[in-house]
Design a protein around this motif. Structure first.
Motif, PDB file in Angstrom:
ATOM      1  N   LEU A 286       0.821  -1.207   0.000  1.00 36.44           N
ATOM      2  CA  LEU A 286       0.000   0.000   0.000  1.00 36.44           C
ATOM      3  C   LEU A 286       0.855   1.257   0.000  1.00 36.44           C
ATOM      4  CD1 LEU A 286      -2.785  -1.004   2.559  1.00 36.44           C
ATOM      5  CD2 LEU A 286      -3.037  -0.794   0.085  1.00 36.44           C
ATOM      6  N   VAL A 287       1.879   1.285   0.840  1.00 36.68           N
ATOM      7  CA  VAL A 287       2.725   2.482   0.935  1.00 36.68           C
ATOM      8  C   VAL A 287       3.486   2.704  -0.365  1.00 36.68           C
ATOM      9  CG1 VAL A 287       4.764   3.434   2.080  1.00 36.68           C
ATOM     10  CG2 VAL A 287       2.896   2.492   3.445  1.00 36.68           C
ATOM     11  N   ALA A 288       4.003   1.638  -0.956  1.00 30.47           N
ATOM     12  CA  ALA A 288       4.724   1.785  -2.218  1.00 30.47           C
ATOM     13  C   ALA A 288       3.817   2.332  -3.312  1.00 30.47           C
ATOM     14  CB  ALA A 288       5.308   0.437  -2.644  1.00 30.47           C
ATOM     15  N   LEU A 289       2.594   1.828  -3.369  1.00 24.94           N
ATOM     16  CA  LEU A 289       1.648   2.302  -4.381  1.00 24.94           C
ATOM     17  C   LEU A 289       1.244   3.745  -4.112  1.00 24.94           C
ATOM     18  CD1 LEU A 289      -0.087   1.730  -6.835  1.00 24.94           C
ATOM     19  CD2 LEU A 289      -1.765   0.627  -5.327  1.00 24.94           C
ATOM     20  N   ALA A 290       0.990   4.064  -2.860  1.00 25.92           N
ATOM     21  CA  ALA A 290       0.628   5.438  -2.507  1.00 25.92           C
ATOM     22  C   ALA A 290       1.759   6.406  -2.834  1.00 25.92           C
ATOM     23  CB  ALA A 290       0.281   5.520  -1.022  1.00 25.92           C
ATOM     24  N   ASP A 291       2.986   5.995  -2.612  1.00 23.31           N
ATOM     25  CA  ASP A 291       4.123   6.861  -2.913  1.00 23.31           C
ATOM     26  C   ASP A 291       4.233   7.123  -4.409  1.00 23.31           C
ATOM     27  OD1 ASP A 291       6.445   8.368  -2.222  1.00 23.31           O
ATOM     28  OD2 ASP A 291       7.683   6.688  -2.876  1.00 23.31           O
ATOM     29  N   ASP A 292       3.992   6.103  -5.212  1.00 19.01           N
ATOM     30  CA  ASP A 292       3.990   6.288  -6.666  1.00 19.01           C
ATOM     31  C   ASP A 292       2.947   7.303  -7.098  1.00 19.01           C
ATOM     32  OD1 ASP A 292       6.037   4.906  -7.838  1.00 19.01           O
ATOM     33  OD2 ASP A 292       4.893   3.084  -8.244  1.00 19.01           O
ATOM     34  N   GLU A 293       1.751   7.192  -6.534  1.00 21.80           N
ATOM     35  CA  GLU A 293       0.645   8.029  -6.985  1.00 21.80           C
ATOM     36  C   GLU A 293       0.654   9.430  -6.381  1.00 21.80           C
ATOM     37  OE1 GLU A 293      -3.137   5.625  -8.398  1.00 21.80           O
ATOM     38  OE2 GLU A 293      -2.789   5.263  -6.273  1.00 21.80           O
ATOM     39  N   THR A 294       1.327   9.622  -5.235  1.00 22.45           N
ATOM     40  CA  THR A 294       1.229  10.919  -4.545  1.00 22.45           C
ATOM     41  C   THR A 294       2.562  11.620  -4.311  1.00 22.45           C
ATOM     42  OG1 THR A 294       1.429  10.005  -2.296  1.00 22.45           O
ATOM     43  CG2 THR A 294      -0.780  10.042  -3.291  1.00 22.45           C
ATOM     44  N   ALA A 295       3.681  10.894  -4.351  1.00 26.12           N
ATOM     45  CA  ALA A 295       5.011  11.449  -4.068  1.00 26.12           C
ATOM     46  C   ALA A 295       5.132  11.979  -2.641  1.00 26.12           C
ATOM     47  CB  ALA A 295       5.361  12.559  -5.065  1.00 26.12           C
ATOM     48  N   LEU A 296       4.295  11.502  -1.735  1.00 24.48           N
ATOM     49  CA  LEU A 296       4.344  11.993  -0.367  1.00 24.48           C
ATOM     50  C   LEU A 296       5.459  11.351   0.460  1.00 24.48           C
ATOM     51  CD1 LEU A 296       0.528  12.240   0.436  1.00 24.48           C
ATOM     52  CD2 LEU A 296       2.133  14.107  -0.014  1.00 24.48           C
ATOM     53  N   GLY A 297       6.071  10.295  -0.041  1.00 21.09           N
ATOM     54  CA  GLY A 297       7.219   9.699   0.637  1.00 21.09           C
ATOM     55  C   GLY A 297       6.810   8.621   1.623  1.00 21.09           C
ATOM     56  N   PRO A 298       7.627   7.574   1.752  1.00 22.26           N
ATOM     57  CA  PRO A 298       7.269   6.445   2.615  1.00 22.26           C
ATOM     58  C   PRO A 298       7.189   6.792   4.099  1.00 22.26           C
ATOM     59  CG  PRO A 298       9.495   6.185   1.709  1.00 22.26           C
ATOM     60  CD  PRO A 298       8.867   7.326   0.992  1.00 22.26           C
ATOM     61  N   VAL A 299       7.992   7.744   4.564  1.00 18.36           N
ATOM     62  CA  VAL A 299       7.930   8.100   5.991  1.00 18.36           C
ATOM     63  C   VAL A 299       6.566   8.704   6.315  1.00 18.36           C
ATOM     64  CG1 VAL A 299       8.894   9.556   7.798  1.00 18.36           C
ATOM     65  CG2 VAL A 299      10.426   8.385   6.194  1.00 18.36           C
ATOM     66  N   ARG A 300       6.179   9.714   5.545  1.00 17.74           N
ATOM     67  CA  ARG A 300       4.871  10.345   5.748  1.00 17.74           C
ATOM     68  C   ARG A 300       3.749   9.325   5.562  1.00 17.74           C
ATOM     69  NH1 ARG A 300       1.398  14.584   3.603  1.00 17.74           N
ATOM     70  NH2 ARG A 300      -0.654  13.593   3.638  1.00 17.74           N
ATOM     71  N   LEU A 301       3.827   8.491   4.548  1.00 19.77           N
ATOM     72  CA  LEU A 301       2.734   7.579   4.240  1.00 19.77           C
ATOM     73  C   LEU A 301       2.612   6.463   5.271  1.00 19.77           C
ATOM     74  CD1 LEU A 301       3.218   7.494   0.387  1.00 19.77           C
ATOM     75  CD2 LEU A 301       1.222   8.402   1.606  1.00 19.77           C
ATOM     76  N   ASN A 302       3.743   5.964   5.776  1.00 22.16           N
ATOM     77  CA  ASN A 302       3.667   4.989   6.858  1.00 22.16           C
ATOM     78  C   ASN A 302       3.022   5.599   8.098  1.00 22.16           C
ATOM     79  OD1 ASN A 302       4.863   2.163   6.569  1.00 22.16           O
ATOM     80  ND2 ASN A 302       6.405   3.386   5.487  1.00 22.16           N
ATOM     81  N   GLY A 303       3.390   6.834   8.398  1.00 24.80           N
ATOM     82  CA  GLY A 303       2.765   7.516   9.528  1.00 24.80           C
ATOM     83  C   GLY A 303       1.271   7.713   9.323  1.00 24.80           C
ATOM     84  N   GLU A 304       0.889   8.019   8.085  1.00 23.76           N
ATOM     85  CA  GLU A 304      -0.527   8.218   7.805  1.00 23.76           C
ATOM     86  C   GLU A 304      -1.298   6.896   7.879  1.00 23.76           C
ATOM     87  OE1 GLU A 304      -3.425   9.710   4.254  1.00 23.76           O
ATOM     88  OE2 GLU A 304      -1.380  10.485   4.236  1.00 23.76           O
ATOM     89  N   LEU A 305      -0.688   5.812   7.429  1.00 18.82           N
ATOM     90  CA  LEU A 305      -1.340   4.510   7.569  1.00 18.82           C
ATOM     91  C   LEU A 305      -1.526   4.171   9.052  1.00 18.82           C
ATOM     92  CD1 LEU A 305      -0.713   1.361   5.438  1.00 18.82           C
ATOM     93  CD2 LEU A 305      -0.951   1.166   7.911  1.00 18.82           C
ATOM     94  N   ASP A 306      -0.506   4.472   9.866  1.00 18.53           N
ATOM     95  CA  ASP A 306      -0.637   4.246  11.310  1.00 18.53           C
ATOM     96  C   ASP A 306      -1.801   5.049  11.879  1.00 18.53           C
ATOM     97  OD1 ASP A 306       1.554   2.542  11.368  1.00 18.53           O
ATOM     98  OD2 ASP A 306       2.964   4.113  11.937  1.00 18.53           O
ATOM     99  N   ARG A 307      -1.909   6.307  11.458  1.00 16.17           N
ATOM    100  CA  ARG A 307      -2.998   7.150  11.947  1.00 16.17           C
ATOM    101  C   ARG A 307      -4.349   6.580  11.524  1.00 16.17           C
ATOM    102  NH1 ARG A 307      -4.435  13.517  10.629  1.00 16.17           N
ATOM    103  NH2 ARG A 307      -6.688  13.232  10.677  1.00 16.17           N
ATOM    104  N   THR A 308      -4.436   6.087  10.306  1.00 10.94           N
ATOM    105  CA  THR A 308      -5.693   5.556   9.801  1.00 10.94           C
ATOM    106  C   THR A 308      -6.113   4.320  10.586  1.00 10.94           C
ATOM    107  OG1 THR A 308      -5.101   6.401   7.615  1.00 10.94           O
ATOM    108  CG2 THR A 308      -6.898   4.804   7.723  1.00 10.94           C
ATOM    109  N   ALA A 309      -5.160   3.423  10.846  1.00  4.58           N
ATOM    110  CA  ALA A 309      -5.460   2.247  11.668  1.00  4.58           C
ATOM    111  C   ALA A 309      -5.846   2.671  13.087  1.00  4.58           C
ATOM    112  CB  ALA A 309      -4.257   1.316  11.688  1.00  4.58           C
ATOM    113  N   PHE A 310      -5.163   3.684  13.612  1.00  2.57           N
ATOM    114  CA  PHE A 310      -5.483   4.197  14.950  1.00  2.57           C
ATOM    115  C   PHE A 310      -6.910   4.730  14.995  1.00  2.57           C
ATOM    116  CE2 PHE A 310      -5.757   7.937  17.729  1.00  2.57           C
ATOM    117  CZ  PHE A 310      -5.421   7.384  18.954  1.00  2.57           C
TER     118      PHE A 310
END
Length: 490
Positions: free
Chosen positions: A67-91
């Protein structure tokens, strides 16, 4: 058949095969399926809702790498930000699961009968809530996890007992479809109807507008531009049976920095503010778009420090080519309206350079164009002559998700006036830090007066987000068996 193409945000190259746009008939089918799933889900227990929400959180985490790899391709937001956002979403999903399990959606007020004539005397009353019905949820561009398929709107609606039909954002189509695939797997594994969470995609009246107009839809939830949100709100209000539309729209998030604090912490605050302006390439609804300063040596030194710190920032590519073009157009619009550029450098086709300008308070107050949101790494310094003029600037803003007040630690007539002025126009007032970053908490308020949101009494982030999808009902002289439900569905 209409198709939709996803793109790599960093290069603009096509990403993956084209995806089919949802047809009008498929929009109707998704809304109808949500309507069919409503009665059973509205009657579900808090434990059932919690089980689903926790299952969705676990599914996200189980596919994190892909998911993070695909999101990074589509948004360029970077894996650090996107992993943090996935954590927030699960939270968020687990937080609303806990709320469902505690019975938050079933809370009730028991008002026993009082004998005698009115107005003192009254019959026995119980006030509780029921779910509104299927929710049309419009994903945001800038948060591909937290404000998308399984974002806070979906989590809070499901916890309230409402099915959801998600309108995927064109900026992360493949990610949305992959997450939706996980959703369907969880629903099937738990024996729940597939229509409990639906997904549609595409633009124009055939998709988003048609969804809002569908008679099975009972509410709308939107995060995006003022223009888009206003158009959908109008559609929601024009229905034969109007529905509530919860839109989180544009915001310029003023930062007011008082001279005394700038004299002692100016360099530190300038570095912090520069990082906030450029964070995520400025693609935050809480990005500080206006900096209000009182004229003087301390403020002038702060502007010089901010210029240096902002020039050193290197924003990444914007989410879509359209947003990149809109940023340039917005900057040009500000300059044409009279904003004097202090920092304006050419970027590349995908990634802009930070923009900083200045304007007199009187001009800012007089010209609507200077108060329009520019989505991207941009901010305008507004020079005020006094605290009284700062208050006039805040009044001219009219509505904002946030106002930040730096230097209000000492109680005085001026600071009290500034706090009142900030609270009058914003859903959240900060006294330290920067507005980018919205905590998911019990006390959070993410929503303010127009144009920051369509319903300033509600929040799209935090525990109170569930209230948007619940409707109060009073039960008068209810039978014993109904009272025994203690607010839970029958």
């Amino acid at each position: 058949m209409k198709t939709l193409q996803s793109f790599r945000a960093r290069t603009g190259e096509a990403l993956g095969a084209p995806l089919p746009a949802t047809t009008p008939e498929q929009v109707d089918a998704a809304a109808t399926a949500a309507g069919d799933a409503f009665a059973a889900w509205a009657a579900s227990s808090g434990e059932q809702r919690a089980t689903l929400l926790r299952g969705l959180a676990a599914a996200l985490e189980s596919d994190r790498e892909g998911l993070v790899a695909l999101a990074d391709d589509e948004t360029a937001l970077g894996p650090v930000r996107l992993n943090g956002e996935l954590d927030r979403t699960a939270f968020q999903l687990r937080r609303f699961a806990d709320m469902a399990e505690r019975g938050v959606a079933f809370a009730f007020t028991d008002d026993p009968a009082v004998p005698g004539a009115p107005p003192v005397g009254h019959p026995a009353m119980v006030r509780q809530c029921v779910p509104l019905g299927p929710v049309a949820m419009f994903s945001a561009s800038n948060f591909p996890f937290a404000f998308s398929v399984l974002g806070g709107d979906t989590a809070s609606a499901l916890a309230a007992g409402c099915p959801v039909v998600v309108k995927a954002h064109s900026g992360h189509l493949h990610l949305s479809n992959r997450v939706f695939g996980l959703v369907q797997q969880v629903l099937a594994a738990q024996g729940l109807p597939a229509g409990l969470v639906g997904l549609i995609q595409g633009g124009g009246a055939d998709v988003g507008v048609r969804l809002v107009r569908h008679p099975a839809i009972a509410a709308g939830a939107f995060t995006g531009s003022t223009r888009g949100g206003a158009a959908l709100q109008a559609e929601a209000s024009a229905r034969p049976r109007p529905i509530p539309f919860y839109g989180e729209l544009g915001s310029i998030n003023p930062v007011v920095a008082l001279p005394a604090l700038l004299a002692t912490k100016g360099a530190e605050l300038a570095a912090t503010l520069a990082g906030s302006i450029a964070l995520g390439c400025g693609q935050f609804c809480t990005s500080p778009g206006v900096i209000v300063l009182i004229k003087g040596a301390e403020s002038e030194a702060f502007v010089a420090q901010l210029h240096t710190a902002l020039a050193a920032q290197n924003p990444h590519a914007m989410l879509t080519p359209g947003m990149r073009q809109a940023f340039d157009a917005g900057v040009e619009h500000l300059v044409h309206a009279g904003a004097q550029p202090l920092l304006r450098e050419a970027g590349n086709a995908e990634a802009p350079r930070p923009f900083l300008a200045q304007v007199e308070a009187a001009d800012f107050i007089a010209k609507d164009a200077l108060r329009e949101e520019v989505f991207g790494p941009s901010s305008v310094i507004v020079w005020a002559d006094s605290v009284a003029q700062v208050l006039q600037v805040l009044h001219a803003v009219g509505g904002s998700l946030t106002v930040t007040l730096w230097g209000a630690e000492t109680d005085s007539t001026d600071t009290r006036a500034l706090v009142r002025g900030a609270m009058a126009i914003a859903g959240r007032v900060l006294f330290a830090g920067v507005p980018t970053g919205v905590a998911v908490t019990a006390a959070q308020q993410h929503g303010g007066p127009w144009p920051s949101s369509t319903q300033p009494m509600t929040t799209s982030v935090g525990d109170a987000a569930i209230d948007r999808f619940l409707r109060p009902v009073a039960l008068q002289d209810a039978p014993v068996w109904l009272l025994a439900q203690q607010g839970r569905p029958v």
